[in-house]
Design a protein around this motif. Structure first.
Motif, PDB file in Angstrom:
ATOM      1  N   GLY A 166       0.827  -1.196   0.000  1.00  0.00           N
ATOM      2  CA  GLY A 166       0.000   0.000   0.000  1.00  0.00           C
ATOM      3  C   GLY A 166       0.859   1.242   0.000  1.00  0.00           C
ATOM      4  O   GLY A 166       2.094   1.175   0.070  1.00  0.00           O
ATOM      5  N   PHE A 312     -10.161   9.411  -6.370  1.00  0.00           N
ATOM      6  CA  PHE A 312      -9.641   8.365  -5.485  1.00  0.00           C
ATOM      7  C   PHE A 312     -10.646   8.110  -4.377  1.00  0.00           C
ATOM      8  O   PHE A 312     -11.186   9.061  -3.789  1.00  0.00           O
ATOM      9  N   GLN A 313     -10.924   6.848  -4.139  1.00  0.00           N
ATOM     10  CA  GLN A 313     -11.750   6.473  -3.000  1.00  0.00           C
ATOM     11  C   GLN A 313     -11.214   5.172  -2.432  1.00  0.00           C
ATOM     12  O   GLN A 313     -11.227   4.142  -3.105  1.00  0.00           O
ATOM     13  N   SER A 314     -10.724   5.242  -1.204  1.00  0.00           N
ATOM     14  CA  SER A 314     -10.130   4.085  -0.561  1.00  0.00           C
ATOM     15  C   SER A 314     -11.195   3.059  -0.219  1.00  0.00           C
ATOM     16  O   SER A 314     -12.310   3.408   0.187  1.00  0.00           O
ATOM     17  N   GLU A 315     -10.840   1.801  -0.397  1.00  0.00           N
ATOM     18  CA  GLU A 315     -11.752   0.723  -0.029  1.00  0.00           C
ATOM     19  C   GLU A 315     -11.754   0.556   1.488  1.00  0.00           C
ATOM     20  O   GLU A 315     -10.732   0.710   2.147  1.00  0.00           O
ATOM     21  N   ARG A 321      -5.524   0.986   5.394  1.00  0.00           N
ATOM     22  CA  ARG A 321      -6.583   1.647   6.149  1.00  0.00           C
ATOM     23  C   ARG A 321      -6.510   1.275   7.631  1.00  0.00           C
ATOM     24  O   ARG A 321      -6.713   2.113   8.510  1.00  0.00           O
ATOM     25  N   ALA A 342      -2.734  10.063  -5.173  1.00  0.00           N
ATOM     26  CA  ALA A 342      -3.447   8.851  -4.753  1.00  0.00           C
ATOM     27  C   ALA A 342      -4.322   8.314  -5.876  1.00  0.00           C
ATOM     28  O   ALA A 342      -4.499   7.096  -6.005  1.00  0.00           O
ATOM     29  N   GLY A 343      -4.861   9.225  -6.701  1.00  0.00           N
ATOM     30  CA  GLY A 343      -5.679   8.779  -7.824  1.00  0.00           C
ATOM     31  C   GLY A 343      -4.901   7.903  -8.785  1.00  0.00           C
ATOM     32  O   GLY A 343      -5.430   6.916  -9.321  1.00  0.00           O
ATOM     33  N   HIS A 346      -4.149   4.545  -6.956  1.00  0.00           N
ATOM     34  CA  HIS A 346      -5.401   3.795  -6.852  1.00  0.00           C
ATOM     35  C   HIS A 346      -5.789   3.195  -8.202  1.00  0.00           C
ATOM     36  O   HIS A 346      -6.234   2.039  -8.284  1.00  0.00           O
ATOM     37  N   GLU A 347      -5.605   3.982  -9.268  1.00  0.00           N
ATOM     38  CA  GLU A 347      -5.905   3.518 -10.623  1.00  0.00           C
ATOM     39  C   GLU A 347      -5.065   2.290 -10.978  1.00  0.00           C
ATOM     40  O   GLU A 347      -5.509   1.412 -11.736  1.00  0.00           O
ATOM     41  N   ALA A 351      -3.526   0.205  -2.925  1.00  0.00           N
ATOM     42  CA  ALA A 351      -4.323   0.796  -1.847  1.00  0.00           C
ATOM     43  C   ALA A 351      -3.616   2.019  -1.284  1.00  0.00           C
ATOM     44  O   ALA A 351      -2.398   2.014  -1.085  1.00  0.00           O
ATOM     45  N   CYS A 352      -4.380   3.080  -1.012  1.00  0.00           N
ATOM     46  CA  CYS A 352      -3.787   4.355  -0.610  1.00  0.00           C
ATOM     47  C   CYS A 352      -4.549   4.990   0.542  1.00  0.00           C
ATOM     48  O   CYS A 352      -5.749   4.772   0.719  1.00  0.00           O
TER      49      CYS A 352
END
Length: 393
Positions: A166, A312-315, A321, A342-343, A346-347, A351-352
């Protein structure tokens, strides 16, 4: 916890701030300094360069490189100081009133300095302990002009099949986790009409006026989205936004302008598609162009994409996390309207979380600063991270 950072962090930050790494300039002097610094502690760095060779990303690993890496990532470029009035020197460290001033102090050389100051200790621990994760240090170029450089760093990691657990991007968040942000896209629109003497306006096609109609259409899209668009309550600006930021055109007040160009942006929420707004602008341009060509068959309207940084949206859950939640003492995190690298990570399936010292409010402003207490908090945070995820348990 101390409210003052180590002398090592401050010394490194002073060196980093001394390099003018405005995005239009090379960052190689800074990168070369970091390469030498890491080499002095037995850490090798891998560089990936821009096409013209004037800029470089850096990646270095501490510990067993075959183990998944926790990457600590920061960008080396800063925004210009042109036109800003500063009380303090721009490319130097000035310490006053519990703050460190200088361009890039908050965004984001303060984080980089804290990371680099930990290297001697991390190297010693790696030699004496059995780790279950490696530690990666990633520095990029051209983040401020569209997250352009980090893509090559990520591609190199993938090409070399570097295992990654990550990534923590150290943008200024007040050491609070940011788990989502908007995407941003910039487009340049060029409008070509026909010049004429202003006394004969019907014989010309006024490029500025047609550009203004396009800009008005963009504003209507923005207003509609603000009133009726999707909402995400976690964001400080909870809907997609559009705006026109640059415009130029014309030669004289008594000449019908032949050309005009402007740049507009879209900042959209994760899960949305910014292309739908751009398609609407393009469709409206087709209608305008038919009207323009009734007078001037040579008229044209064209679009060029300049920037496209994904959202970007973290899981929920996951190793990164979990670590950040424990270290920050909170569940979840914030969502912001600004964009980070982060985008890009993440792409690429990495994980970010975004978390670093300082405030985004201070970024890009005259007399940019980071509080000493924030740098000290970052040092303590990094030490806790090392104890939690690097040392064997």
């Amino acid at each position: 916890m101390s409210s003052v950072p180590s002398s090592a962090s401050l010394a490194i930050l002073a060196r980093l701030l001394s390099f003018d790494t405005t995005s239009r300039e090379s960052n190689l002097a800074l990168i070369d300094w970091v390469v030498d610094y890491l080499a002095g502690h037995g850490v090798a760095a891998k560089l990936t360069h821009s096409d013209d060779g004037s800029k470089a990303n850096l990646y270095a690993a501490i510990g067993d490189a075959s183990l998944p890496a926790i990457i600590l990532s920061g960008h080396t470029d800063v925004v210009p100081v042109d036109g800003q009035v500063w009380q303090f020197p721009t490319f130097a460290l000035t310490q006053a009133d519990g703050k460190v001033y200088g361009r890039g102090s908050a965004d984001m050389k303060g984080f980089i300095a804290c990371v680099l100051a930990q290297v001697p200790q991390w190297v010693a621990l790696a030699q004496s302990q059995c780790w279950h994760r490696s530690l990666g240090i990633a520095l990029s170029y051209d983040e401020e002009v569209g997250c352009l450089g980090v893509g090559r760093l990520i591609a190199d990691l993938q090409a070399r099949q570097v295992p990654v657990a990550g990534c923590i991007i150290g943008e200024p968040t007040g050491m609070r986790p940011v788990i989502a942000h908007k995407g941003i896209a910039h487009y340049r629109c060029r409008v070509q009409g026909r010049a004429a003497h202003s006394s004969l306006t019907p014989q010309g096609v006024n490029a500025i006026e047609y550009a203004a109609r396009l800009i008005t259409h963009i504003r209507k899209l923005a207003d509609t989205e603000a009133s009726f668009g999707n909402r995400h309550p976690l964001y400080d600006v909870p809907f997609t936004t559009l705006q026109t930021g640059l415009i130029t055109g014309g030669n004289a007040a008594n000449i019908v302008p032949k050309s005009c160009e402007f740049v507009f942006e879209v900042r959209w929420l994760p899960g949305d598609q910014h292309e739908r707004f751009v398609s609407s602008v393009r469709d409206y341009a087709v209608n305008l162009l038919q009207e323009m060509r009734e007078v001037a068959p040579e008229a044209d309207i064209s679009f060029e994409q300049l920037v496209n940084c994904p959202p970007f949206q973290s899981e929920d859950g996951g190793e990164i996390r979990e670590h950040v939640a424990v270290l920050c003492g909170c569940q979840g995190g914030d969502a912001v309207a600004y964009t980070t690298e982060a985008g890009r990570f993440h792409e690429a399936g990495i994980a970010c979380v975004v978390c670093g010292p300082g405030s985004i409010v201070q970024a890009h402003r005259p007399d940019e600063f980071v509080e000493l207490s924030q740098l000290a908090a970052c040092e303590a945070w990094l030490a806790a991270l090392q104890a939690r995820v690097i040392a064997a348990v």
